[in-house]
Design an enzyme around this catalytic site. Structure first.
Site, PDB file in Angstrom:
ATOM      1  N   LYS A   5      35.696  29.737 124.099  1.00  0.00           N
ATOM      2  CA  LYS A   5      35.784  30.322 125.442  1.00  0.00           C
ATOM      3  C   LYS A   5      34.640  29.809 126.329  1.00  0.00           C
ATOM      4  CE  LYS A   5      37.967  34.561 123.702  1.00  0.00           C
ATOM      5  NZ  LYS A   5      37.870  36.034 123.615  1.00  0.00           N
ATOM      6  N   TYR A  39      47.247  35.642 127.747  1.00  0.00           N
ATOM      7  CA  TYR A  39      46.928  37.004 127.298  1.00  0.00           C
ATOM      8  C   TYR A  39      47.963  38.036 127.754  1.00  0.00           C
ATOM      9  CZ  TYR A  39      42.240  35.913 125.464  1.00  0.00           C
ATOM     10  OH  TYR A  39      41.185  35.450 124.718  1.00  0.00           O
ATOM     11  N   ASN A  77      32.813  37.092 123.607  1.00  0.00           N
ATOM     12  CA  ASN A  77      32.854  36.918 122.145  1.00  0.00           C
ATOM     13  C   ASN A  77      33.207  35.494 121.708  1.00  0.00           C
ATOM     14  OD1 ASN A  77      35.551  37.014 122.721  1.00  0.00           O
ATOM     15  ND2 ASN A  77      36.003  38.861 121.561  1.00  0.00           N
ATOM     16  N   HIS A 105      38.500  32.321 120.728  1.00  0.00           N
ATOM     17  CA  HIS A 105      39.824  32.921 120.561  1.00  0.00           C
ATOM     18  C   HIS A 105      40.506  32.312 119.345  1.00  0.00           C
ATOM     19  CE1 HIS A 105      43.969  34.151 121.187  1.00  0.00           C
ATOM     20  NE2 HIS A 105      44.292  32.885 120.953  1.00  0.00           N
ATOM     21  N   GLU A 112      51.289  30.223 121.353  1.00  0.00           N
ATOM     22  CA  GLU A 112      50.079  29.711 122.004  1.00  0.00           C
ATOM     23  C   GLU A 112      49.958  28.192 121.864  1.00  0.00           C
ATOM     24  OE1 GLU A 112      47.022  32.171 120.272  1.00  0.00           O
ATOM     25  OE2 GLU A 112      47.748  33.955 121.318  1.00  0.00           O
TER      26      GLU A 112
HETATM   27  N1  LIG Z   1      37.691  47.100 125.114  1.00  0.00           N
HETATM   28  C1  LIG Z   1      37.471  45.886 125.638  1.00  0.00           C
HETATM   29  N2  LIG Z   1      36.601  45.720 126.662  1.00  0.00           N
HETATM   30  C2  LIG Z   1      36.376  44.509 127.194  1.00  0.00           C
HETATM   31  N3  LIG Z   1      36.957  43.355 126.766  1.00  0.00           N
HETATM   32  C3  LIG Z   1      37.806  43.487 125.753  1.00  0.00           C
HETATM   33  C4  LIG Z   1      38.115  44.735 125.126  1.00  0.00           C
HETATM   34  N4  LIG Z   1      38.999  44.508 124.128  1.00  0.00           N
HETATM   35  C5  LIG Z   1      39.249  43.187 124.156  1.00  0.00           C
HETATM   36  N5  LIG Z   1      38.525  42.570 125.105  1.00  0.00           N
HETATM   37  C6  LIG Z   1      38.513  41.133 125.408  1.00  0.00           C
HETATM   38  O1  LIG Z   1      39.833  40.654 125.412  1.00  0.00           O
HETATM   39  C7  LIG Z   1      39.967  39.636 124.436  1.00  0.00           C
HETATM   40  C8  LIG Z   1      41.355  39.680 123.863  1.00  0.00           C
HETATM   41  O2  LIG Z   1      41.531  40.916 123.185  1.00  0.00           O
HETATM   42  P1  LIG Z   1      42.309  41.002 121.808  1.00  0.00           P
HETATM   43  O3  LIG Z   1      42.669  42.419 121.600  1.00  0.00           O
HETATM   44  O4  LIG Z   1      43.383  39.963 121.784  1.00  0.00           O
HETATM   45  O5  LIG Z   1      41.158  40.634 120.757  1.00  0.00           O
HETATM   46  P2  LIG Z   1      41.028  39.356 119.829  1.00  0.00           P
HETATM   47  O6  LIG Z   1      42.388  38.953 119.345  1.00  0.00           O
HETATM   48  O7  LIG Z   1      39.978  39.624 118.814  1.00  0.00           O
HETATM   49  O8  LIG Z   1      40.448  38.262 120.829  1.00  0.00           O
HETATM   50  P3  LIG Z   1      41.109  36.864 121.242  1.00  0.00           P
HETATM   51  O9  LIG Z   1      42.577  37.112 121.560  1.00  0.00           O
HETATM   52  O10 LIG Z   1      40.318  36.426 122.448  1.00  0.00           O
HETATM   53  O11 LIG Z   1      40.954  35.998 120.036  1.00  0.00           O
HETATM   54  C9  LIG Z   1      38.854  39.901 123.426  1.00  0.00           C
HETATM   55  O12 LIG Z   1      38.467  38.753 122.725  1.00  0.00           O
HETATM   56  C10 LIG Z   1      37.755  40.434 124.316  1.00  0.00           C
HETATM   57  O13 LIG Z   1      37.003  39.371 124.888  1.00  0.00           O
HETATM   58 MG   LIG Z   2      43.937  38.360 120.609  1.00  0.00          MG
END
Ligand SMILES: Nc1ncnc2c1ncn2[C@@H]1O[C@H](COP(=O)(O)OP(=O)(O)OP(=O)(O)O)[C@@H](O)[C@H]1O
Ligand SMILES: [Mg+2]
Length: 149
Positions: free
Chosen positions: A9, A49, A112, A115, A126
């Site tokens: 990211k 997303y 974080n 992805h 994706e």
């Molecule tokens: N409660 C939250 N507050 C702020 N940002 C969040 C929160 N939950 C998720 N995100 C952001 O949205 C992204 C996508 O959420 P998701 O639930 O898909 O988590 P993930 O699958 O671990 O992450 P990614 O899809 O980015 O790999 C997360 O990586 C994070 O950066």
């Molecule tokens: Mg995710």
């Protein structure tokens, strides 16, 4: 063999962590199939997303993801979707164990750094969203017979 979509990211790129992330995937034994360094539009990230569209952080997340360059990659390996998710750690770095990518390299849930597709079905969606067929390189790593029985 499975494929998964992985993106460093904008925060991971800015912090100079592309090399560290590629190193972990390479040394685990996964094969790089396709890669590109790019900046996506906000609409593109909204599509990526889409399953999170009702979440309060959706708009900010998509804006952030389009704010700078990302390193988009497709990697391949046995059971890779699940294994990479384990390597990532939890969505919230604060809950991620040391040794995981997020547990070692970042602190905040909205920053974080990486992805990874969460299911095989989402991985396929994706990979197709981010890459065209001609962007893949078909090659066999020389260590293949020593990695898989
Ligand atoms: N409660 C939250 N507050 C702020 N940002 C969040 C929160 N939950 C998720 N995100 C952001 O949205 C992204 C996508 O959420 P998701 O639930 O898909 O988590 P993930 O699958 O671990 O992450 P990614 O899809 O980015 O790999 C997360 O990586 C994070 O950066
Ligand atoms: Mg995710």
């Amino acid at each position: 063999m499975e494929r998964t979509f992985i993106a460093v990211k904008p925060d991971g790129v800015q912090r100079g962590l592309c090399g560290e992330i590629i190193k972990r995937l390479e040394t685990r034994g996964f094969r790089l199939c396709a890669a590109k360094f790019m900046q996506g539009s906000e609409d593109f990230m909204k599509n990526h997303y889409l399953d999170l569209k009702d979440m309060p952080f959706y708009a900010g997340l998509c804006k952030y993801m389009s704010s700078g360059p990302v390193l988009a990659m497709v990697w391949e390996g046995q059971n890779i979707v699940k294994l990479v998710r384990m390597m990532l750690g939890e969505t919230n770095p604060a809950d991620s164990k040391p040794g995981s990518i997020r547990g070692d390299l970042c602190i905040n849930i909205g920053r974080n750094i990486i992805h990874g597709s969460d299911t095989l079905e989402n991985a396929k969606r994706e990979v197709d969203l981010w890459f065209k067929a001609e962007e893949f390189v078909n090659w066999t790593p020389c260590y293949q017979p020593f990695l898989y029985e």
